[in-house]
Design a protein around this motif. Structure first.
Motif, PDB file in Angstrom:
ATOM      1  N   GLN A  15       0.839  -1.191   0.000  1.00  0.00           N
ATOM      2  CA  GLN A  15       0.000   0.000   0.000  1.00  0.00           C
ATOM      3  C   GLN A  15       0.869   1.234   0.000  1.00  0.00           C
ATOM      4  O   GLN A  15       1.870   1.318   0.696  1.00  0.00           O
ATOM      5  CB  GLN A  15      -0.907   0.010   1.231  1.00  0.00           C
ATOM      6  CG  GLN A  15      -1.838   1.223   1.282  1.00  0.00           C
ATOM      7  CD  GLN A  15      -2.735   1.191   2.468  1.00  0.00           C
ATOM      8  OE1 GLN A  15      -2.840   0.166   3.126  1.00  0.00           O
ATOM      9  NE2 GLN A  15      -3.378   2.282   2.767  1.00  0.00           N
ATOM     10  N   ARG A  66      -6.639   4.556  -5.061  1.00  0.00           N
ATOM     11  CA  ARG A  66      -6.373   3.115  -5.115  1.00  0.00           C
ATOM     12  C   ARG A  66      -7.067   2.414  -6.286  1.00  0.00           C
ATOM     13  O   ARG A  66      -7.279   1.209  -6.247  1.00  0.00           O
ATOM     14  CB  ARG A  66      -6.778   2.428  -3.804  1.00  0.00           C
ATOM     15  CG  ARG A  66      -6.164   3.046  -2.546  1.00  0.00           C
ATOM     16  CD  ARG A  66      -4.667   2.839  -2.507  1.00  0.00           C
ATOM     17  NE  ARG A  66      -4.111   3.205  -1.211  1.00  0.00           N
ATOM     18  CZ  ARG A  66      -3.520   4.371  -0.958  1.00  0.00           C
ATOM     19  NH1 ARG A  66      -3.411   5.274  -1.925  1.00  0.00           N
ATOM     20  NH2 ARG A  66      -3.024   4.627   0.240  1.00  0.00           N
ATOM     21  N   GLN A 113       2.265  -0.671  -5.475  1.00  0.00           N
ATOM     22  CA  GLN A 113       1.006  -0.940  -4.777  1.00  0.00           C
ATOM     23  C   GLN A 113       0.435  -2.299  -5.137  1.00  0.00           C
ATOM     24  O   GLN A 113      -0.200  -2.959  -4.314  1.00  0.00           O
ATOM     25  CB  GLN A 113      -0.015   0.155  -5.106  1.00  0.00           C
ATOM     26  CG  GLN A 113       0.162   1.410  -4.273  1.00  0.00           C
ATOM     27  CD  GLN A 113      -1.182   2.073  -4.016  1.00  0.00           C
ATOM     28  OE1 GLN A 113      -2.116   1.468  -3.500  1.00  0.00           O
ATOM     29  NE2 GLN A 113      -1.277   3.324  -4.392  1.00  0.00           N
TER      30      GLN A 113
END
Length: 369
Positions: free
Chosen positions: A96, A143, A175
């Motif tokens: 992340q 995201r 990510q």
């Protein structure tokens, strides 16, 4: 005389006279056989030497890999901080993106240098590339990695050597957990601009996710030289030293990072964790209290304060903060926090055993140490 003659003759037959032997004529076939045997033996000897050399090289490579990744360090596929409560707020173990990376400014595309054969960008092309990259960057922060990659690649189609676009693409790969691709793309970004602190810091982040702590630390210190005030590097160095269990340096770097992002819970939480590990309990609790003021419904800082009191052997104070944390989470979440080994010294403590059924009557007892 006949007997003597017979004796002499039998002696002669049993022990024939010896003399210098004549060399045996091996012939052409014999020479070929000897040459072939010698060649085979020499080849086997060389093959053995080669195998030994390959084994030694591989052994050295494995040793270097262990040293590079920091043997004995917790891998980044587990919690990146030593306490589960802290890991709720720190950078994710699955790649992340830390807020420090996603919030960085984007540099506009620059005209090609004279050494390249690429055509000059028109103002319209530069504006379109910037629009595409800003859109991709927004999707990255949200995201939505597929759309982020789509728009970033559109920007790169206009200007393939754009450092900012390559860096954003590297962050997208990071990510996703595609660390090899991230490293490849970020290497390209650095090749275009070796003095890009953002790109070098992002490459260090990918190295940390791969577990290559030695390489990451080297790059982060290079960024420190390039830009001593670049706080995302301080944040990464703080996390790196937590992973190495070198909490003193971790505190120093995280304190510098928190000054720049006082409202970012992740750095402040990790700072509190590092401060606990060096016995600065009051400082740690002050940082956890700030997080509570900013996000009162987040249970993590309550349990971290409880842990600080356990480490300080103030068990009754710890129980009070466990009660407060339990009021902000489900029974299952509460149990996951209390399963942390930092609470082991409470397991056989009578008031703790009495507290558990009063919090959640249906909550199973935590596992025994």
């Amino acid at each position: 005389m006949d007997e003597n003659r017979d004796i002499y003759q039998s002696r002669g037959e049993a022990n024939p006279p010896t003399g210098p032997s004549r060399p045996m004529d091996m012939g052409l076939d014999g020479l070929r056989r000897r040459t072939r045997a010698t060649t085979i033996l020499l080849a086997l000897f060389m093959l053995g030497l080669l195998s030994a050399a390959i084994w030694l090289i591989r052994a050295q490579e494995k040793k270097l890999e262990r040293e590079e990744s920091g043997e004995g360090l917790p891998a980044l596929d587990v919690s990146p901080v030593p306490l589960p409560a802290a890991s709720q707020l720190g950078p994710s173990s699955t790649g992340q993106l830390p807020a420090a990376d996603s919030a960085l400014p984007l540099e506009p595309p620059t005209p090609p240098e004279p050494r390249t054969n690429a055509p000059a960008l028109t103002p319209e092309q530069a504006a379109q590339a910037m629009t595409e990259l800003r859109t991709g960057h927004e999707y990255l922060r949200a995201r939505d990695l597929d759309r982020a990659e789509e728009h970033t690649r559109r920007a790169l189609a206009i200007w393939p050597e754009w450092t900012s676009a390559l860096r954003v693409l590297g962050l997208i790969y990071t990510q996703r957990g595609q660390f090899e691709q991230a490293i490849s793309v970020l290497d390209q970004a650095i090749a275009q601009d070796p003095m890009s602190a953002e790109a070098v810091n992002s490459l260090a982040t990918a190295y940390m996710q791969k577990g290559w702590m030695g390489r990451a630390e080297e790059l982060l210190h290079k960024v420190e030289i390039m830009n001593p005030n670049y706080w995302p590097t301080h944040l990464n160095l703080g996390l790196l030293y937590i992973l190495k269990k070198e909490y003193g340096p971790a505190v120093e770097y995280l304190e510098r990072a928190v000054e720049q992002v006082p409202k970012d819970a992740g750095p402040r939480n990790n700072l509190g964790v590092a401060q606990m590990r060096i016995g600065r309990f009051e400082d740690a609790r002050r940082n956890f209290q700030v997080i509570i003021e900013q996000s009162p419904d987040n249970p993590a800082p309550y349990f971290n304060i409880a842990i600080s009191y356990v480490l300080e052997k103030k068990l009754d104070e710890s129980l009070e903060w466990i009660r407060k944390g339990a009021a902000h989470c489900s029974p299952m979440t509460c149990q996951s926090y209390l399963a942390d080994q930092a609470f082991n010294s409470l397991r056989n403590y009578g008031p703790f055993q009495q507290l558990m059924p009063t919090l959640y009557p249906q909550l199973p007892a935590p596992p025994s140490p």
